[in-house]
Design an enzyme around this catalytic site. Structure first.
Site, PDB file in Angstrom:
ATOM      1  N   GLU A 116       0.854  -1.200   0.000  1.00  0.00           N
ATOM      2  CA  GLU A 116       0.000   0.000   0.000  1.00  0.00           C
ATOM      3  C   GLU A 116       0.883   1.241   0.000  1.00  0.00           C
ATOM      4  O   GLU A 116       2.110   1.136   0.120  1.00  0.00           O
ATOM      5  CB  GLU A 116      -0.943  -0.007   1.215  1.00  0.00           C
ATOM      6  CG  GLU A 116      -2.054  -1.046   1.074  1.00  0.00           C
ATOM      7  CD  GLU A 116      -3.031  -1.059   2.238  1.00  0.00           C
ATOM      8  OE1 GLU A 116      -3.238  -0.002   2.864  1.00  0.00           O
ATOM      9  OE2 GLU A 116      -3.576  -2.130   2.525  1.00  0.00           O
ATOM     10  N   HIS A 235      -8.899   9.613   2.959  1.00  0.00           N
ATOM     11  CA  HIS A 235      -8.493   8.507   2.090  1.00  0.00           C
ATOM     12  C   HIS A 235      -8.694   8.967   0.654  1.00  0.00           C
ATOM     13  O   HIS A 235      -9.737   9.533   0.316  1.00  0.00           O
ATOM     14  CB  HIS A 235      -9.338   7.255   2.378  1.00  0.00           C
ATOM     15  CG  HIS A 235      -8.741   6.013   1.802  1.00  0.00           C
ATOM     16  ND1 HIS A 235      -8.679   5.776   0.446  1.00  0.00           N
ATOM     17  CD2 HIS A 235      -8.162   4.939   2.391  1.00  0.00           C
ATOM     18  CE1 HIS A 235      -8.091   4.605   0.235  1.00  0.00           C
ATOM     19  NE2 HIS A 235      -7.763   4.078   1.396  1.00  0.00           N
ATOM     20  N   ARG A 281      -0.488   8.847   1.703  1.00  0.00           N
ATOM     21  CA  ARG A 281      -1.893   9.186   1.471  1.00  0.00           C
ATOM     22  C   ARG A 281      -2.186  10.686   1.396  1.00  0.00           C
ATOM     23  O   ARG A 281      -3.021  11.122   0.622  1.00  0.00           O
ATOM     24  CB  ARG A 281      -2.672   8.606   2.639  1.00  0.00           C
ATOM     25  CG  ARG A 281      -3.909   7.927   2.231  1.00  0.00           C
ATOM     26  CD  ARG A 281      -4.445   7.168   3.395  1.00  0.00           C
ATOM     27  NE  ARG A 281      -4.333   5.752   3.157  1.00  0.00           N
ATOM     28  CZ  ARG A 281      -4.773   4.838   4.005  1.00  0.00           C
ATOM     29  NH1 ARG A 281      -5.339   5.208   5.133  1.00  0.00           N
ATOM     30  NH2 ARG A 281      -4.661   3.578   3.721  1.00  0.00           N
ATOM     31  N   HIS A 342     -11.270   9.804   6.711  1.00  0.00           N
ATOM     32  CA  HIS A 342     -11.041   8.370   6.923  1.00  0.00           C
ATOM     33  C   HIS A 342     -10.502   8.029   8.312  1.00  0.00           C
ATOM     34  O   HIS A 342     -10.954   7.068   8.928  1.00  0.00           O
ATOM     35  CB  HIS A 342     -10.049   7.898   5.861  1.00  0.00           C
ATOM     36  CG  HIS A 342      -9.749   6.445   5.877  1.00  0.00           C
ATOM     37  ND1 HIS A 342     -10.698   5.485   5.620  1.00  0.00           N
ATOM     38  CD2 HIS A 342      -8.581   5.773   6.111  1.00  0.00           C
ATOM     39  CE1 HIS A 342     -10.138   4.278   5.685  1.00  0.00           C
ATOM     40  NE2 HIS A 342      -8.870   4.429   5.994  1.00  0.00           N
ATOM     41  N   ARG A 377      -0.797   9.029   9.122  1.00  0.00           N
ATOM     42  CA  ARG A 377      -0.632   7.582   9.369  1.00  0.00           C
ATOM     43  C   ARG A 377      -0.256   6.837   8.092  1.00  0.00           C
ATOM     44  O   ARG A 377      -0.833   7.067   7.029  1.00  0.00           O
ATOM     45  CB  ARG A 377      -1.945   7.011   9.896  1.00  0.00           C
ATOM     46  CG  ARG A 377      -1.958   5.503  10.008  1.00  0.00           C
ATOM     47  CD  ARG A 377      -3.259   5.016  10.584  1.00  0.00           C
ATOM     48  NE  ARG A 377      -4.366   5.195   9.687  1.00  0.00           N
ATOM     49  CZ  ARG A 377      -4.856   4.260   8.871  1.00  0.00           C
ATOM     50  NH1 ARG A 377      -4.295   3.064   8.820  1.00  0.00           N
ATOM     51  NH2 ARG A 377      -5.898   4.512   8.119  1.00  0.00           N
TER      52      ARG A 377
HETATM   53  P1  FAD Z   1     -13.614   0.889  16.097  1.00  0.00           P
HETATM   54  O1  FAD Z   1     -13.320  -0.347  15.387  1.00  0.00           O
HETATM   55  O2  FAD Z   1     -14.246   1.992  15.333  1.00  0.00           O
HETATM   56  O3  FAD Z   1     -14.565   0.551  17.330  1.00  0.00           O
HETATM   57  C1  FAD Z   1     -15.105   1.586  18.120  1.00  0.00           C
HETATM   58  C2  FAD Z   1     -16.166   1.000  19.030  1.00  0.00           C
HETATM   59  O4  FAD Z   1     -16.573   1.960  19.988  1.00  0.00           O
HETATM   60  C3  FAD Z   1     -17.440   0.578  18.297  1.00  0.00           C
HETATM   61  O5  FAD Z   1     -17.843  -0.657  18.844  1.00  0.00           O
HETATM   62  C4  FAD Z   1     -18.443   1.659  18.671  1.00  0.00           C
HETATM   63  O6  FAD Z   1     -19.782   1.255  18.645  1.00  0.00           O
HETATM   64  C5  FAD Z   1     -17.988   1.973  20.077  1.00  0.00           C
HETATM   65  N1  FAD Z   1     -18.403   3.278  20.576  1.00  0.00           N
HETATM   66  C6  FAD Z   1     -18.127   4.502  20.045  1.00  0.00           C
HETATM   67  N2  FAD Z   1     -18.662   5.473  20.821  1.00  0.00           N
HETATM   68  C7  FAD Z   1     -19.288   4.840  21.858  1.00  0.00           C
HETATM   69  C8  FAD Z   1     -20.033   5.291  22.979  1.00  0.00           C
HETATM   70  N3  FAD Z   1     -20.267   6.604  23.235  1.00  0.00           N
HETATM   71  N4  FAD Z   1     -20.537   4.367  23.827  1.00  0.00           N
HETATM   72  C9  FAD Z   1     -20.348   3.027  23.610  1.00  0.00           C
HETATM   73  N5  FAD Z   1     -19.653   2.557  22.560  1.00  0.00           N
HETATM   74  C10 FAD Z   1     -19.121   3.455  21.703  1.00  0.00           C
HETATM   75  N6  FAD Z   1      -6.824   0.361   9.145  1.00  0.00           N
HETATM   76  C11 FAD Z   1      -5.851  -0.523   8.841  1.00  0.00           C
HETATM   77  O7  FAD Z   1      -4.861  -0.629   9.559  1.00  0.00           O
HETATM   78  N7  FAD Z   1      -5.989  -1.316   7.745  1.00  0.00           N
HETATM   79  C12 FAD Z   1      -7.059  -1.253   6.904  1.00  0.00           C
HETATM   80  O8  FAD Z   1      -7.143  -2.004   5.951  1.00  0.00           O
HETATM   81  C13 FAD Z   1      -8.073  -0.310   7.191  1.00  0.00           C
HETATM   82  N8  FAD Z   1      -9.145  -0.166   6.377  1.00  0.00           N
HETATM   83  C14 FAD Z   1     -10.160   0.664   6.745  1.00  0.00           C
HETATM   84  C15 FAD Z   1     -11.299   0.743   5.964  1.00  0.00           C
HETATM   85  C16 FAD Z   1     -12.369   1.524   6.355  1.00  0.00           C
HETATM   86  C17 FAD Z   1     -13.605   1.608   5.503  1.00  0.00           C
HETATM   87  C18 FAD Z   1     -12.290   2.257   7.563  1.00  0.00           C
HETATM   88  C19 FAD Z   1     -13.435   3.101   8.022  1.00  0.00           C
HETATM   89  C20 FAD Z   1     -11.133   2.214   8.332  1.00  0.00           C
HETATM   90  C21 FAD Z   1     -10.065   1.427   7.932  1.00  0.00           C
HETATM   91  N9  FAD Z   1      -8.902   1.356   8.690  1.00  0.00           N
HETATM   92  C22 FAD Z   1      -7.925   0.471   8.363  1.00  0.00           C
HETATM   93  C23 FAD Z   1      -8.814   2.050   9.972  1.00  0.00           C
HETATM   94  C24 FAD Z   1      -9.152   1.047  11.087  1.00  0.00           C
HETATM   95  O9  FAD Z   1     -10.155   0.176  10.633  1.00  0.00           O
HETATM   96  C25 FAD Z   1      -9.629   1.739  12.338  1.00  0.00           C
HETATM   97  O10 FAD Z   1      -8.760   2.770  12.692  1.00  0.00           O
HETATM   98  C26 FAD Z   1      -9.657   0.727  13.483  1.00  0.00           C
HETATM   99  O11 FAD Z   1     -10.477  -0.361  13.132  1.00  0.00           O
HETATM  100  C27 FAD Z   1     -10.171   1.381  14.746  1.00  0.00           C
HETATM  101  O12 FAD Z   1     -10.363   0.375  15.704  1.00  0.00           O
HETATM  102  P2  FAD Z   1     -10.894   0.794  17.121  1.00  0.00           P
HETATM  103  O13 FAD Z   1     -11.070  -0.463  17.896  1.00  0.00           O
HETATM  104  O14 FAD Z   1     -10.071   1.861  17.678  1.00  0.00           O
HETATM  105  O15 FAD Z   1     -12.337   1.476  16.814  1.00  0.00           O
HETATM  106  C1  SIN Z   2      -7.370   0.667   2.616  1.00  0.00           C
HETATM  107  O1  SIN Z   2      -7.644  -0.513   2.464  1.00  0.00           O
HETATM  108  O2  SIN Z   2      -7.077   1.443   1.709  1.00  0.00           O
HETATM  109  C2  SIN Z   2      -7.418   1.220   4.002  1.00  0.00           C
HETATM  110  C3  SIN Z   2      -6.140   0.989   4.639  1.00  0.00           C
HETATM  111  C4  SIN Z   2      -5.967   1.874   5.842  1.00  0.00           C
HETATM  112  O3  SIN Z   2      -6.785   2.723   6.136  1.00  0.00           O
HETATM  113  O4  SIN Z   2      -4.934   1.718   6.469  1.00  0.00           O
END
Ligand code: FAD
Ligand code: SIN
Length: 536
Positions: A116, A235, A281, A342, A377
């Site tokens: 990537e 993104h 990015r 993103h 990032r």
């Molecule tokens: P999240 O997975 O967002 O979880 C947050 C949790 O908190 C959820 O369960 C939500 O319901 C809960 N929550 C929020 N507010 C409250 C509240 N007030 N009360 C109770 N619960 C609450 N990163 C990579 O490294 N590789 C990738 O390929 C990649 N692809 C991506 C593709 C997309 C479409 C997106 C959107 C992001 C991508 N990212 C990727 C970024 C990565 O997915 C996220 O940064 C990461 O998953 C965040 O994980 P997290 O556990 O911190 O939060």
């Molecule tokens: C992607 O698949 O392009 C998302 C990867 C990332 O957010 O790190």
């Protein structure tokens, strides 16, 4: 609500991996806003970056991360993430997560590694193009089956409960919205914020609806330090037109040979960076923005038709199927794409064990800012960062939780309003849209002081209106989210106005260069200590 030793807010990769490990030392209650799998994690496509090939090295991954971070990465944090990464990947596999693989010439099963933007090597492990779904489903199942973990769905954290009676303030749990107007209190010795990001602050975002910055807003109101909110990552390639949550076209498509083209068929990334379509990015998103603006066009194209059709279908099955529903066959046609909000690189400041500046409050995952991502990032470092630092936090919590005292009864939240008017509900959805549009138009990929100041005065006005609305309405999830979006929007603008230079994801036409006359610094916001809470 029953007392638990450890309270986890959020059921994405950060909260789930932390809970699985911390549950070895005590009872864990996990609160989550919607269904347990409703998280950005579930949508991750590209994969997880980690050094798993003999051709790769820790030093190269560290270098790529730091280069992408434009002078603001904390080197120690980056080194920890990269070096501890492979062991955490093995933990994921131990819990049952499966990654795409192939058999090499000796018949050995080998992990498939993708490329990537910003990476100098192939190092992204993935499960086809739905890595997040595989990770989320597996970890949720492990947590559901764990005897020490209780998951409570459809419950929103409103605010952190803080005990000010000791020498320094201490987080003693959280106030929860169980259903409209119904508040409960969840006391805990340790509270882990893993609430994810805040893409919903912007009109067009790849983030799901839960990503309203609740964790950042709650931590700020509780007095914790918040850093680097000006670094919202856009993104480069979301599917155009954007309807609701933007559909992401993974950067792995460019890593697989995809090239960006303008409508006349010309490629343009060679004019912006030596890594062309695989530049970091921030550079690709700005280049697309510039091409669209100078040509007066609403999108550019992503072309992967140079690869064989069967290869594309096998590597990107979900994207391929989704595009077919939009009448686009990516094996034969170019994909119309635009940038979308993103990932939040800043967040609640933590040390290298996930500890925030407020006692007994930890933060991990996208909500946290431990210095790994700096001003931009590197692709696929987010899931890695989440597992590495959730693990480190769990080790610290396991060591300290048994010595902590049970918290006293929580200070109460008052929401004695009996009913809300229909007009108030209309205001909630109107204000949310207005904030998102203001942020998109004035605080986007390219900024200026004039636009930021205009956004600040309007956002602050809405923020005050929302605070008043909170005082006279029954609390609902929508109202809480609106209050958090308004606060986080105003904090992003304040951070952006303070940074009088362009660096990484923050680009302003008034200060178009990096200011390297002194050591680059993080921007930090915190609320002055006060016993009076700002809650509704
Ligand atoms: P999240 O997975 O967002 O979880 C947050 C949790 O908190 C959820 O369960 C939500 O319901 C809960 N929550 C929020 N507010 C409250 C509240 N007030 N009360 C109770 N619960 C609450 N990163 C990579 O490294 N590789 C990738 O390929 C990649 N692809 C991506 C593709 C997309 C479409 C997106 C959107 C992001 C991508 N990212 C990727 C970024 C990565 O997915 C996220 O940064 C990461 O998953 C965040 O994980 P997290 O556990 O911190 O939060
Ligand atoms: C992607 O698949 O392009 C998302 C990867 C990332 O957010 O790190």
């Amino acid at each position: 609500m029953e007392k638990s030793d450890i309270l986890v807010i959020g059921s994405g990769i950060a909260g789930l991996t932390f809970a699985l490990e911390a549950a070895e030392a005590g009872t864990v209650t996990m609160i989550t806003k919607k269904q347990d799998t409703d998280a950005s994690t579930n949508y991750a496509q590209g994969g997880i970056a980690s050094v798993l090939s003999m051709k790769d090295s820790f030093d190269l991954h560290v270098e790529d991360t730091i280069r992408s971070g434009a002078g603001l990465c904390r080197k120690r944090a980056v080194s920890i993430m990269v070096r501890e990464g492979p062991q955490r990947i093995r933990d994921l596999q131990k819990w049952g997560v499966e990654f795409s693989h192939y058999y090499n010439e000796n018949g050995r099963k080998v992990l498939a590694l993708g490329r990537e933007g910003g990476h100098s090597m192939d190092r992204i492990i993935h499960k086809a193009d739905h890595t997040g779904r595989e990770v989320e489903a597996t970890l949720v199942k492990c947590c559901q089956e764990h005897p020490n973990i209780l998951i409570i769905e459809h419950t929103s954290a409103i605010d952190l409960a803080v005990d000010y009676s000791g020498r320094s303030p201490r987080c003693v749990g959280v106030h929860l919205l169980i259903s409209d107007g119904k508040i409960e209190h969840a006391p805990a010795k340790i509270t882990m914020l893993s609430t994810g990001g805040c893409g919903q602050v912007y009109l067009h975002t790849t983030n799901p609806s839960i990503a309203t910055g609740d964790g950042i807003a709650m931590a700020y109101r509780a007095g914790a330090r918040i850093s680097n909110l000006e670094f919202m990552q856009f993104h480069p390639t979301a599917l155009y037109p954007v309807k609701g949550q933007a559909f992401l076209i993974s950067e792995a498509v460019r890593g697989f040979g995809g090239v960006l083209r303008t409508s006349d068929g010309n490629t343009f990334m060679q004019n912006y960076h030596p890594m062309r379509d695989l530049a970091p990015r921030d550079i690709v998103a700005r280049a697309i923005d510039r091409e669209m603006k100078t040509r007066g066009e609403d999108f550019v194209y992503l072309d992967i038709t140079g690869r064989r059709q069967d290869e594309i279908r096998e590597r990107f099955p979900s994207i391929y199927r989704h595009l077919l529903t939009q009448n686009i066959n990516m094996t034969k046609e170019w994909i119309p794409v635009v940038p979308a909000a993103h990932y939040m690189c800043g967040g609640v400041v933590t040390d290298l064990y996930g500890r925030t500046s407020l006692q007994c409050l930890y933060a991990t995952g996208e909500v946290a800012c431990n210095g790994v991502h700096g001003a931009n990032r590197l692709a696929s470092n987010s899931l890695l960062e989440a597992v590495v630092f959730a693990h480190r936090a769990s080790q610290r919590v396991k060591a300290e939780v048994k010595d902590l005292l049970e918290p006293e009864t929580l200070p109460m939240l008052d929401n004695s309003v009996e009913s809300s008017t229909e007009e108030e509900w209309v205001l909630v959805s109107h204000d949310r849209f207005e904030l998102q549009k203001l942020m998109w138009d004035f605080v986007g990929i390219v900024r200026s002081t004039l636009r930021l100041e205009r956004a600040r005065s309007r956002v602050d006005l809405i923020k005050r209106e929302v605070e008043n609305l909170c005082k006279r309405s029954v609390l609902t999830e929508g109202l809480l989210e609106l209050r958090n979006i308004a606060l986080v929007a105003s904090m992003i603008i304040r951070s952006a106005l303070r940074r009088r230079e362009s660096r990484g994801l923050h680009y302003t036409t008034d200060y178009p260069e990096e200011d390297n006359s002194r050591k680059p610094r993080d921007s930090v916001l915190f609320r002055r200590r006060s016993k009076q809470s700002e809650h509704c």
